[in-house]
Structures are given as C-alpha cells and as structure tokens.
Design an enzyme around this catalytic site. Structure first.
Site, short mmCIF file in Angstrom:
data_model
loop_
_atom_site.label_atom_id
_atom_site.label_comp_id
_atom_site.label_asym_id
_atom_site.label_seq_id
_atom_site.Cartn_x
_atom_site.Cartn_y
_atom_site.Cartn_z
CB ALA A 19 3.66 -0.05 -4.37
CD GLN A 97 -1.64 5.81 -2.99
OE1 GLN A 97 -0.80 6.20 -2.08
NE2 GLN A 97 -2.12 4.35 -2.85
CG ASP A 100 3.23 0.47 -12.41
OD1 ASP A 100 3.13 -0.08 -11.39
OD2 ASP A 100 1.97 0.73 -13.17
CG HIS A 115 1.73 9.58 -6.23
ND1 HIS A 115 1.69 8.58 -5.27
CD2 HIS A 115 1.01 10.62 -5.69
CE1 HIS A 115 1.02 8.98 -4.22
NE2 HIS A 115 0.40 9.96 -4.34
CB CYS A 123 12.04 20.19 -20.58
SG CYS A 123 13.27 21.57 -20.34
CB CYS A 126 10.54 24.10 -22.82
SG CYS A 126 10.88 22.32 -23.39
CB CYS A 144 14.79 24.19 -24.38
SG CYS A 144 14.65 23.65 -22.85
CB SER A 182 -2.63 1.61 -0.77
OG SER A 182 -1.94 2.91 -0.39
CB ILE A 226 -3.66 -8.03 -5.10
CG1 ILE A 226 -3.75 -6.94 -4.06
CG2 ILE A 226 -4.69 -7.07 -6.21
CD1 ILE A 226 -3.04 -5.70 -3.98
N1 APR Z 1 -1.04 -8.52 -2.59
C1 APR Z 1 -1.49 -7.62 -1.45
N2 APR Z 1 -0.98 -6.66 -0.79
C2 APR Z 1 0.41 -6.59 -1.21
C3 APR Z 1 0.79 -7.18 -2.14
C4 APR Z 1 0.25 -8.25 -2.69
N3 APR Z 1 0.80 -8.96 -3.95
N4 APR Z 1 2.20 -6.89 -2.48
C5 APR Z 1 2.29 -5.89 -1.40
N5 APR Z 1 1.39 -5.62 -0.75
C6 APR Z 1 0.75 -4.43 0.37
C7 APR Z 1 1.98 -4.16 1.19
O1 APR Z 1 1.81 -5.26 2.35
C8 APR Z 1 1.93 -2.80 1.54
O2 APR Z 1 1.05 -2.66 2.81
O3 APR Z 1 0.86 -3.32 -0.40
C9 APR Z 1 0.94 -2.35 0.34
C10 APR Z 1 2.05 -1.16 -0.23
O4 APR Z 1 2.20 -0.12 0.47
P1 APR Z 1 3.26 1.03 0.24
O5 APR Z 1 4.51 0.11 -0.25
O6 APR Z 1 3.39 1.83 1.24
O7 APR Z 1 2.86 1.66 -1.31
P2 APR Z 1 1.74 2.53 -1.46
O8 APR Z 1 0.77 2.72 -0.53
O9 APR Z 1 1.31 2.50 -2.95
O10 APR Z 1 2.61 4.04 -1.34
C11 APR Z 1 1.99 5.30 -1.56
O11 APR Z 1 4.24 6.32 -1.10
O12 APR Z 1 6.62 6.48 -1.50
C12 APR Z 1 5.28 7.08 -1.82
O13 APR Z 1 4.93 7.77 -4.23
C13 APR Z 1 4.99 6.50 -3.38
O14 APR Z 1 2.84 6.03 -4.44
C14 APR Z 1 3.70 5.81 -3.37
C15 APR Z 1 3.08 6.35 -1.99
#
Ligand code: APR
Length: 242
Positions: A19, A97, A100, A115, A123, A126, A144, A182, A226
């Site tokens: 994310a 993960q 979007d 994910h 649905c 179906c 349906c 992540s 990033i």
């Molecule tokens: N640049 C660098 N790092 C970033 C930035 C950015 N602009 N924005 C956020 N982060 C880092 C945060 O510090 C955090 O550690 O990205 C990481 C995102 O971690 P999570 O919020 O835990 O997201 P993710 O690892 O994708 O979660 C995995 O958990 O809830 C479930 O299904 C959901 O796919 C998700 C999964």
C-alpha cells in the site's frame, strides 16, 4: 554496487508492492500510524467474510468508501516508472498486494494481484463480475439474485491457489527482488522475500518504516518516499550506472 547497477545486471527482477506504493496517489495505506486505514477502521469488523455475511450494511458502507476514494485517485509517477522499466526489460513482474489496479493503469503488463481487485465486484452465487462503481449506486445483488461483493481477498479467506503458485514461481526465479511500500506483516505475501532470498536473489526493501525482514535485505532504504527513490534510480539507469 548501487541498486541501479543491480537492476542493470539482473536477469530477472521481480517487484513486490504494498500500500505504500499508492500513498503518493492519495490512497491511505493500512498500518501507517494515524493515517493508515486500520488506524481508523477495525479490519476484523469490516474486511472479513463474517462482516460480509453478518454485518452486511457496515461492510457495504466500508467498501463503498474505499471504492469512492479509489475513484478520486490516479497512479503516480512511480507506477509509470515501473511500467517503463518493464518496457525496457529492467523489471519482469510486479506482484502486488494492492487492489487499486494502478500498476495496470500505468501500463504494467505483467502484474499478479495477490489480494484481488477493488475495480470489480462479483456475484457470490454465479460469479458474474461487474465494475465496482455499481456498488456505489446501491447495486448490491446480481441479476441472478446472488449477493455482490468486492473482488478482493477478505481477511480469513485463502488466496486463489493459481495466484500463489504464480507469485511463488516468480519469487523463486528472481535474481533481484524489490519490496516497495509494504510492512511485510501479512502472509503469504511476506513469505515471498524469503523464497527469493533462498533461491539466491538479492533483496532490496524500500519502505518508510523498518520492516521485520530488513535483516535479510542486501539494501534497505527507510524514510524516503518511493516515488522520489524510483526517480533517482531511474536517473542513474539513464546515466548508465556502473
Ligand atoms: N514511501 C515509502 N514507504 C511508504 C510510503 C511512501 N510514500 N507510504 C507508506 N509507506 C510505507 C509505510 O511506512 C508502511 O510500512 O508502506 C508500508 C505500508 O504497509 P501496510 O500499510 O501494512 O500495507 P501492506 O504491507 O501493503 O499491507 C498488506 O494488509 O490489510 C492488508 O490487504 C491489506 O494488502 C494489504 C496487506
């Protein structure tokens, strides 16, 4: 050796995004303090199969909120750079993960969505898919008669077997594995860096906060956005990093 030179010399680079890859597009991540989605909503109350079946109204409201937020956001330059690196043969596959769809929207072709996707609802009866904007207009059941649900993996649900197999194979074959944005707290996605490492890959983690797998990495970049880091690496690639 720099990350740019590892990218240049790599035979197969695989990227795992979380994310944090989309926060610069305006989408909240999940676990950042204060701004993360789970700082404001309770995932066990809203993002589970139990919520879908037994707290349907709050489940629908939560996903309508997420779909509406997604509609207001676009891929950022970091997504476009990854798509450009795929074009140039620098990146082979993105395992994401994220739900979007920004990697595909930015032009990446080889994307594995671990994910699922918030771009569609389907649905439960179906299986028919519809664009997720129908959910915003209160279309909650299929022709349906079955219940419609976002095409994302909910907590407690298994990932599709085929998706896991594909992602594992990509990580196994990688000689360079990049983690972008992540916290690496959710399985089985957080196993992929191990798989890559066990098969001899270099591991790079670019994440604002420290992660539990930093000790495994050959390079770690914290507290940098990033988008900015990818831009710098791209400039080094263009200048022909040694
Ligand atoms: N640049 C660098 N790092 C970033 C930035 C950015 N602009 N924005 C956020 N982060 C880092 C945060 O510090 C955090 O550690 O990205 C990481 C995102 O971690 P999570 O919020 O835990 O997201 P993710 O690892 O994708 O979660 C995995 O958990 O809830 C479930 O299904 C959901 O796919 C998700 C999964």
């Amino acid at each position: 050796m720099t990350i740019a030179s590892w990218l240049t010399n790599s035979r197969k680079t695989v990227v795992l995004t979380g994310a944090g890859m989309s926060t610069e597009s305006g989408l909240p991540d999940f676990r950042s303090p204060r701004t993360g989605l789970w700082a404001r909503f309770n995932p066990s109350e809203l993002a589970t199969v139990d919520a879908l079946h037994h707290r349907h109204e709050s489940f629908v409201e939560f996903y309508q909120y997420r779909i509406r937020t997604l509609q207001q956001c676009q891929p950022h330059n970091g997504h476009r750079l990854l798509a450009d690196w795929e074009q140039r043969g620098i990146v082979r596959t993105i395992v994401t993960q994220n739900v979007d769809g920004f990697h595909q929207q930015a032009g990446s072709q080889c994307v594995i969505e671990l994910h699922g996707s918030l771009r569609t609802v389907h649905c439960q009866q179906c299986g028919q898919k519809q664009p997720s904007h129908v959910y915003l207009h209160g279309v909650l059941t299929c022709e349906c008669g079955g219940v419609l649900r976002p095409s994302v993996v909910l907590f407690g649900e298994p990932l599709p077997e085929r998706t896991i197999t594909q992602a594992w194979e990509e990580a196994r074959q990688a000689d360079l594995f990049l983690v972008l944005g992540s916290s690496l707290q959710v399985s089985p996605a957080n196993q992929l860096p191990f798989v890559a490492k066990q098969n001899g890959a270099k591991l790079v983690i670019i994440n604002w906060e420290p992660t539990e797998l930093d000790h495994l990495a050959d390079a770690v970049i914290h507290q940098r956005k990033i988008g900015e880091v990818l831009k710098e690496i791209d400039q080094q690639l263009t200048e022909g990093a040694p």
